[in-house]
Scaffold this motif. Sequence first.
Motif, PDB file in Angstrom:
ATOM      1  N   GLU A  84       0.813  -1.225   0.000  1.00 50.29           N
ATOM      2  CA  GLU A  84       0.000   0.000   0.000  1.00 50.29           C
ATOM      3  C   GLU A  84       0.841   1.267   0.000  1.00 50.29           C
ATOM      4  O   GLU A  84       0.364   2.333  -0.377  1.00 50.29           O
ATOM      5  N   GLU A  85       2.098   1.180   0.504  1.00 53.12           N
ATOM      6  CA  GLU A  85       2.909   2.395   0.597  1.00 53.12           C
ATOM      7  C   GLU A  85       4.002   2.465  -0.462  1.00 53.12           C
ATOM      8  O   GLU A  85       4.815   3.384  -0.460  1.00 53.12           O
ATOM      9  N   LYS A  86       4.018   1.486  -1.356  1.00 53.23           N
ATOM     10  CA  LYS A  86       5.088   1.472  -2.369  1.00 53.23           C
ATOM     11  C   LYS A  86       5.030   2.713  -3.251  1.00 53.23           C
ATOM     12  O   LYS A  86       3.947   3.161  -3.625  1.00 53.23           O
ATOM     13  N   ARG A  87       6.225   3.256  -3.574  1.00 54.59           N
ATOM     14  CA  ARG A  87       6.303   4.473  -4.379  1.00 54.59           C
ATOM     15  C   ARG A  87       6.820   4.223  -5.792  1.00 54.59           C
ATOM     16  O   ARG A  87       6.857   5.121  -6.606  1.00 54.59           O
ATOM     17  N   TYR A  88       7.261   2.993  -6.059  1.00 54.93           N
ATOM     18  CA  TYR A  88       7.820   2.660  -7.374  1.00 54.93           C
ATOM     19  C   TYR A  88       7.124   1.430  -7.934  1.00 54.93           C
ATOM     20  O   TYR A  88       6.703   0.553  -7.173  1.00 54.93           O
ATOM     21  N   ASP A  89       7.026   1.366  -9.268  1.00 53.00           N
ATOM     22  CA  ASP A  89       6.421   0.183  -9.868  1.00 53.00           C
ATOM     23  C   ASP A  89       7.496  -0.885 -10.097  1.00 53.00           C
ATOM     24  O   ASP A  89       8.665  -0.684  -9.744  1.00 53.00           O
ATOM     25  N   ALA A  90       7.091  -2.005 -10.693  1.00 48.46           N
ATOM     26  CA  ALA A  90       8.016  -3.138 -10.853  1.00 48.46           C
ATOM     27  C   ALA A  90       9.225  -2.784 -11.716  1.00 48.46           C
ATOM     28  O   ALA A  90      10.268  -3.432 -11.632  1.00 48.46           O
ATOM     29  N   ASN A  91       9.118  -1.739 -12.549  1.00 49.41           N
ATOM     30  CA  ASN A  91      10.242  -1.330 -13.391  1.00 49.41           C
ATOM     31  C   ASN A  91      11.115  -0.268 -12.726  1.00 49.41           C
ATOM     32  O   ASN A  91      12.007   0.288 -13.370  1.00 49.41           O
ATOM     33  N   GLY A  92      10.835   0.014 -11.468  1.00 45.23           N
ATOM     34  CA  GLY A  92      11.633   1.019 -10.759  1.00 45.23           C
ATOM     35  C   GLY A  92      11.263   2.445 -11.116  1.00 45.23           C
ATOM     36  O   GLY A  92      11.970   3.380 -10.793  1.00 45.23           O
ATOM     37  N   LYS A  93      10.129   2.616 -11.803  1.00 48.73           N
ATOM     38  CA  LYS A  93       9.671   3.969 -12.153  1.00 48.73           C
ATOM     39  C   LYS A  93       8.746   4.470 -11.059  1.00 48.73           C
ATOM     40  O   LYS A  93       7.973   3.703 -10.496  1.00 48.73           O
ATOM     41  N   LYS A  94       8.822   5.772 -10.798  1.00 51.10           N
ATOM     42  CA  LYS A  94       8.005   6.348  -9.745  1.00 51.10           C
ATOM     43  C   LYS A  94       6.528   6.204 -10.101  1.00 51.10           C
ATOM     44  O   LYS A  94       6.128   6.509 -11.224  1.00 51.10           O
TER      45      LYS A  94
END
Length: 121
Positions: A84-94
């Motif tokens: 729920e608090e993640k700031r980046y997607d699986a590709n490391g993009k914000k």
Amino acid sequence: MAEFKEYTFADVATRNGRNGQPLWMVYKDSIYDLTKYMHEHPGGDDVLMDEAGKDATRAFDDVGHSSDAKHVMTKHKVGEIVEEEKRYDANGKKRKRVVAAPAEKPEGRSCFNVVTCGLLG
Ligand code: HEM
């Protein structure tokens, strides 16, 4: 893939390297324990203390760390930020921050109404 324990940013904030706490920091939603490494860090321990308990992604990238530094980093990984608090997607993009749409304004008099009222009145 190794499974890591998940923590919130608030959990990480308590591990700020002070009062006997370990020194944790976050880089792209991964959590690193640098308690032992801080004394070996080529950039010094004070810069790490400045980022202790925080999301250090920007500070780390701004320095332009080498791929060797990124490799060293992987050895210190201890956890991940909860989904729920993640700031980046699986590709490391914000990730884009999802903001609730503002409530609709209560129906007011539109320009059209003003014009027609003006013509009629
Ligand atoms: C897991 C976290 C980190 C690791 C493993 C790490 C590792 C390293 C390594 C190996 C170097 C030598 C140069 C290179 O290979 O790029 C370095 C330099 C440096 N690091 Fe870090 N670093 C970390 C986090 C940070 C953070 C959060 C900052 C905050 C600004 C920082 C600031 C610096 C600076 C200023 C240097 C340059 C030192 C110089 O050239 O005199 N590092 N780091």
